[in-house]
Write a protein that holds these residues in place. Sequence first.
Motif, PDB file in Angstrom:
ATOM      1  N   THR A 187       0.868  -1.188   0.000  1.00 10.62           N
ATOM      2  CA  THR A 187       0.000   0.000   0.000  1.00 10.62           C
ATOM      3  C   THR A 187       0.903   1.237   0.000  1.00 10.62           C
ATOM      4  OG1 THR A 187      -0.093  -0.069   2.413  1.00 10.62           O
ATOM      5  CG2 THR A 187      -1.906  -1.102   1.211  1.00 10.62           C
ATOM      6  N   PHE A 188       0.875   1.955  -1.110  1.00 10.28           N
ATOM      7  CA  PHE A 188       1.779   3.087  -1.249  1.00 10.28           C
ATOM      8  C   PHE A 188       0.967   4.399  -1.224  1.00 10.28           C
ATOM      9  CE2 PHE A 188       3.734  -0.551  -3.374  1.00 10.28           C
ATOM     10  CZ  PHE A 188       4.970  -0.605  -2.764  1.00 10.28           C
ATOM     11  N   GLY A 189       1.503   5.366  -0.495  1.00 11.61           N
ATOM     12  CA  GLY A 189       0.844   6.687  -0.402  1.00 11.61           C
ATOM     13  C   GLY A 189       1.437   7.491   0.748  1.00 11.61           C
ATOM     14  N   GLN A 190       0.804   8.650   0.949  1.00 10.56           N
ATOM     15  CA  GLN A 190       1.275   9.576   1.970  1.00 10.56           C
ATOM     16  C   GLN A 190       0.385   9.478   3.215  1.00 10.56           C
ATOM     17  OE1 GLN A 190       4.055  11.485   1.668  1.00 10.56           O
ATOM     18  NE2 GLN A 190       4.390  10.570  -0.370  1.00 10.56           N
ATOM     19  N   ASN A 191       1.080   9.608   4.375  1.00 10.17           N
ATOM     20  CA  ASN A 191       0.406   9.710   5.663  1.00 10.17           C
ATOM     21  C   ASN A 191      -0.483   8.506   5.974  1.00 10.17           C
ATOM     22  OD1 ASN A 191       1.560  12.303   6.136  1.00 10.17           O
ATOM     23  ND2 ASN A 191      -0.081  13.262   4.906  1.00 10.17           N
ATOM     24  N   HIS A 192       0.005   7.303   5.645  1.00 12.43           N
ATOM     25  CA  HIS A 192      -0.747   6.086   5.973  1.00 12.43           C
ATOM     26  C   HIS A 192      -0.501   5.737   7.440  1.00 12.43           C
ATOM     27  CE1 HIS A 192      -1.041   4.490   1.543  1.00 12.43           C
ATOM     28  NE2 HIS A 192      -1.629   5.685   1.726  1.00 12.43           N
ATOM     29  N   ARG A 193      -1.483   5.000   7.988  1.00 13.97           N
ATOM     30  CA  ARG A 193      -1.339   4.492   9.340  1.00 13.97           C
ATOM     31  C   ARG A 193      -1.992   3.128   9.455  1.00 13.97           C
ATOM     32  NH1 ARG A 193      -5.631   7.825  13.142  1.00 13.97           N
ATOM     33  NH2 ARG A 193      -7.358   7.863  11.660  1.00 13.97           N
ATOM     34  N   ALA A 194      -1.494   2.258  10.390  1.00 15.02           N
ATOM     35  CA  ALA A 194      -2.037   0.919  10.607  1.00 15.02           C
ATOM     36  C   ALA A 194      -2.738   0.901  11.955  1.00 15.02           C
ATOM     37  CB  ALA A 194      -0.930  -0.104  10.591  1.00 15.02           C
ATOM     38  N   ILE A 195      -3.974   0.318  11.993  1.00 16.96           N
ATOM     39  CA  ILE A 195      -4.767   0.273  13.198  1.00 16.96           C
ATOM     40  C   ILE A 195      -5.195  -1.172  13.452  1.00 16.96           C
ATOM     41  CG2 ILE A 195      -6.850   1.142  14.352  1.00 16.96           C
ATOM     42  CD1 ILE A 195      -6.805   3.495  12.372  1.00 16.96           C
ATOM     43  N   PHE A 196      -4.884  -1.669  14.671  1.00 14.98           N
ATOM     44  CA  PHE A 196      -5.419  -2.980  15.056  1.00 14.98           C
ATOM     45  C   PHE A 196      -6.665  -2.676  15.872  1.00 14.98           C
ATOM     46  CE2 PHE A 196      -5.442  -6.714  18.036  1.00 14.98           C
ATOM     47  CZ  PHE A 196      -5.838  -7.645  17.079  1.00 14.98           C
ATOM     48  N   GLN A 197      -7.828  -2.995  15.274  1.00 10.49           N
ATOM     49  CA  GLN A 197      -9.097  -2.568  15.845  1.00 10.49           C
ATOM     50  C   GLN A 197      -9.575  -3.539  16.926  1.00 10.49           C
ATOM     51  OE1 GLN A 197     -10.874  -0.379  11.817  1.00 10.49           O
ATOM     52  NE2 GLN A 197     -11.645  -2.408  12.398  1.00 10.49           N
ATOM     53  N   SER A 198     -10.563  -3.115  17.700  1.00  9.71           N
ATOM     54  CA  SER A 198     -11.093  -3.919  18.804  1.00  9.71           C
ATOM     55  C   SER A 198     -11.879  -5.122  18.326  1.00  9.71           C
ATOM     56  CB  SER A 198     -11.992  -3.046  19.709  1.00  9.71           C
ATOM     57  OG  SER A 198     -13.072  -2.513  18.944  1.00  9.71           O
ATOM     58  N   ASP A 199     -12.349  -5.116  17.075  1.00 11.18           N
ATOM     59  CA  ASP A 199     -13.081  -6.282  16.537  1.00 11.18           C
ATOM     60  C   ASP A 199     -12.150  -7.356  16.005  1.00 11.18           C
ATOM     61  OD1 ASP A 199     -12.115  -4.954  14.338  1.00 11.18           O
ATOM     62  OD2 ASP A 199     -14.024  -4.821  13.275  1.00 11.18           O
ATOM     63  N   HIS A 220     -14.086 -10.618  15.685  1.00 14.21           N
ATOM     64  CA  HIS A 220     -13.408 -11.431  16.696  1.00 14.21           C
ATOM     65  C   HIS A 220     -12.955 -10.506  17.828  1.00 14.21           C
ATOM     66  CE1 HIS A 220     -13.092 -13.969  13.056  1.00 14.21           C
ATOM     67  NE2 HIS A 220     -13.149 -14.999  13.936  1.00 14.21           N
ATOM     68  N   GLU A 221     -13.943 -10.196  18.671  1.00 11.79           N
ATOM     69  CA  GLU A 221     -13.646  -9.328  19.804  1.00 11.79           C
ATOM     70  C   GLU A 221     -12.652 -10.019  20.737  1.00 11.79           C
ATOM     71  OE1 GLU A 221     -14.694  -6.284  20.199  1.00 11.79           O
ATOM     72  OE2 GLU A 221     -16.062  -6.248  18.485  1.00 11.79           O
ATOM     73  N   GLY A 222     -11.709  -9.250  21.246  1.00 15.20           N
ATOM     74  CA  GLY A 222     -10.717  -9.803  22.178  1.00 15.20           C
ATOM     75  C   GLY A 222      -9.544 -10.493  21.493  1.00 15.20           C
ATOM     76  N   ALA A 223      -9.468 -10.425  20.154  1.00 14.62           N
ATOM     77  CA  ALA A 223      -8.329 -11.032  19.439  1.00 14.62           C
ATOM     78  C   ALA A 223      -7.054 -10.251  19.739  1.00 14.62           C
ATOM     79  CB  ALA A 223      -8.609 -11.042  17.950  1.00 14.62           C
ATOM     80  N   GLN A 224      -5.893 -10.897  19.472  1.00 19.45           N
ATOM     81  CA  GLN A 224      -4.590 -10.294  19.727  1.00 19.45           C
ATOM     82  C   GLN A 224      -3.707 -10.399  18.479  1.00 19.45           C
ATOM     83  OE1 GLN A 224      -3.344 -12.600  23.147  1.00 19.45           O
ATOM     84  NE2 GLN A 224      -3.955 -10.979  24.585  1.00 19.45           N
ATOM     85  N   LEU A 225      -2.854  -9.359  18.312  1.00 13.99           N
ATOM     86  CA  LEU A 225      -1.844  -9.358  17.259  1.00 13.99           C
ATOM     87  C   LEU A 225      -0.514  -9.770  17.904  1.00 13.99           C
ATOM     88  CD1 LEU A 225      -1.216  -8.577  14.250  1.00 13.99           C
ATOM     89  CD2 LEU A 225      -0.504  -6.355  15.143  1.00 13.99           C
TER      90      LEU A 225
END
Length: 245
Positions: A187-199, A220-225
Amino acid sequence: MATAVATTPPSPKAGTGADAGRPRKPVLAGAAVVGAVLIAVPLALAGGAHDKDGGKPSTTVAAQGADTVLQPESAPAALDDYVAEKPTASPSKKKPVKSAAPVAAAPQPVPPAPRPSSSPSRSAKPKPKPKPKPAPKPNWSTETVSAVSVLEVNQAWTTNRIRMVMQTDGNLVVYNELDKPIWASMTFGQNHRAIFQSDGNLVIHNGDDRPIWASKTHGHEGAQLVLRADGKVVVVHNGQVIWST
């Protein structure tokens, strides 16, 4: 044989003293004739016997005329013992016998030379090589990320082996311990960010805050990265991996 010849007695006439003791000429002539006859008769008899025997010499006469007889009781030698062989005109030449040409024997196949055995002899066993000591396993660490967690540009989730980085070009990349990229979101571009969400969903937002990439692990609530020691980044829910790099 001897022939008797009568001699005439001397005349009773008286003569001189010389004539009374000497024989007269007729008497001498008659004596000569008688002697010649006595010599001729034996020679004639010997010649006749020689003619009757076919020209062969009489062995009896030779024996009687010999001065010394060594073995008078032995038989005389046979005439066949003295027969000589007739000489040949030229010595006989025997033709040389040609010997048969030797037959060449067929060449026998040469057996191949025995190959040296690669295995060492039993008497001289090689010393076993010392086994190299195994390199000690590094004690790789593990990092667990809980929701909600955000990676801004030039930020990373890391362990002592791997790191997940949000680059300035907008690409989310995982590097190993040798600093080589092993996974990327592309994924190429400016000002990208990665979010690990609560779901339980990992999502990348662009500069306009719109999602452009996701792990599709929502619900999948409560999942972990988790950044594991084997170099993988996974999403785990209730002990089960539901996503992996």
